[in-house]
Design a protein around this motif. Structure first.
Motif, PDB file in Angstrom:
ATOM      1  N   GLU A 115      26.559   2.039  11.205  1.00 20.82           N
ATOM      2  CA  GLU A 115      25.264   2.160  11.860  1.00 20.82           C
ATOM      3  C   GLU A 115      25.385   3.007  13.119  1.00 20.82           C
ATOM      4  O   GLU A 115      26.085   2.650  14.066  1.00 20.82           O
ATOM      5  N   GLY A 118      24.806   1.682  16.931  1.00 20.15           N
ATOM      6  CA  GLY A 118      24.611   0.274  16.619  1.00 20.15           C
ATOM      7  C   GLY A 118      25.579  -0.684  17.268  1.00 20.15           C
ATOM      8  O   GLY A 118      25.476  -1.894  17.063  1.00 20.15           O
ATOM      9  N   TYR A 119      26.525  -0.159  18.084  1.00 20.89           N
ATOM     10  CA  TYR A 119      27.607  -1.011  18.568  1.00 20.89           C
ATOM     11  C   TYR A 119      27.642  -1.041  20.098  1.00 20.89           C
ATOM     12  O   TYR A 119      27.440  -0.034  20.763  1.00 20.89           O
TER      13      TYR A 119
END
Length: 237
Positions: A115, A118-119
């Protein structure tokens, strides 16, 4: 990577990795503790973290002691290492693993399917130093893209400073510690590392510059033991 690579070395001694690293590598546990403490300081309680070059999961487990609700995506070039890491983490924190992947970090596609933005963090301990400098810079760019705005890259690596004897001192201490553990295991792992591990060392200043060129800000060395240092950088909000 091919059979004569760092990955093949770790595939062959995955089961012995924990004993060897903790007993032989100077500052190893302190390094993990500082990675975990930085995560506790910088990240939300339900942080999503990539462990890049996860090994047997020691860094992720250290972070989970500080942030029990953190979740990890494990990536390593060694299939055996990923398997050991997933088993260790799952036995302690059954819900902690977001996913696993066996991927060559020197390759062009290890981040595919992950993703984007996304982190909350990417952690990497004693891994990125195995990448040639051109691939290191590519990995930095990939990490930057995967992080959320405000997300952190935390990487512990070995460094070589011109005119410094810290690297020689470090390896002398490592050799002394190595002789104190089981000789058969120690000689086997040391021989594998000498024959198959590849390191690419440069100065901290050079890498700080590369991090900033990739877009990271607040780039700082959080901790150093002889020639190993933990560097942090943030993706701007």
């Amino acid at each position: 990577m091919n059979e004569d690579s760092t990955v093949s070395c770790y595939d062959r001694h995955a089961k012995d990795y924990d004993l060897y690293q903790s007993a032989v590598v100077p500052g190893y546990q302190e390094m993990l503790d500082l990675v975990a403490e930085a995560c506790r300081c910088y990240l939300p309680q339900e942080a999503k973290i990539i462990d890049l070059g996860c090994g047997t999961g020691n860094a992720a487990l250290a972070v989970l002691q500080k942030i029990p609700s953190a979740r990890f995506y494990l990536i390593d070039g060694s299939e055996r290492m990923v398997k050991v890491a997933a088993e260790k983490i799952t036995s302690t924190c059954p819900e902690a693993i977001l996913g696993c992947r066996v991927a060559d970090l020197a390759g062009s596609d290890w981040e595919e399917g992950l993703e984007g933005e996304g982190y909350d963090a990417i952690i990497s301990t004693l891994v990125l130093e195995h990448l040639p400098f051109d691939r290191y810079k590519v990995a930095l760019a990939k990490c930057y893209r995967l992080l959320k705005p405000g997300g952190w890259l935390l990487a512990a690596e070995g460094y070589s400073e011109e005119g410094s004897d810290m690297q020689e001192w470090f390896f002398e201490e490592m050799e002394e510690r190595r002789r104190a553990i089981d000789p058969e295991l120690s000689d086997f792992v040391a021989r594998l590392r000498d024959e198959k591990e590849t390191h690419y060392y440069c100065s901290k200043a050079e890498k700080e510059d590369w991090w900033m060129q990739a877009g990271f800000v607040q780039v700082n060395v959080l901790w150093q033991y002889l020639c190993i240092a933990l560097m942090a950088g943030r993706k701007p909000v």
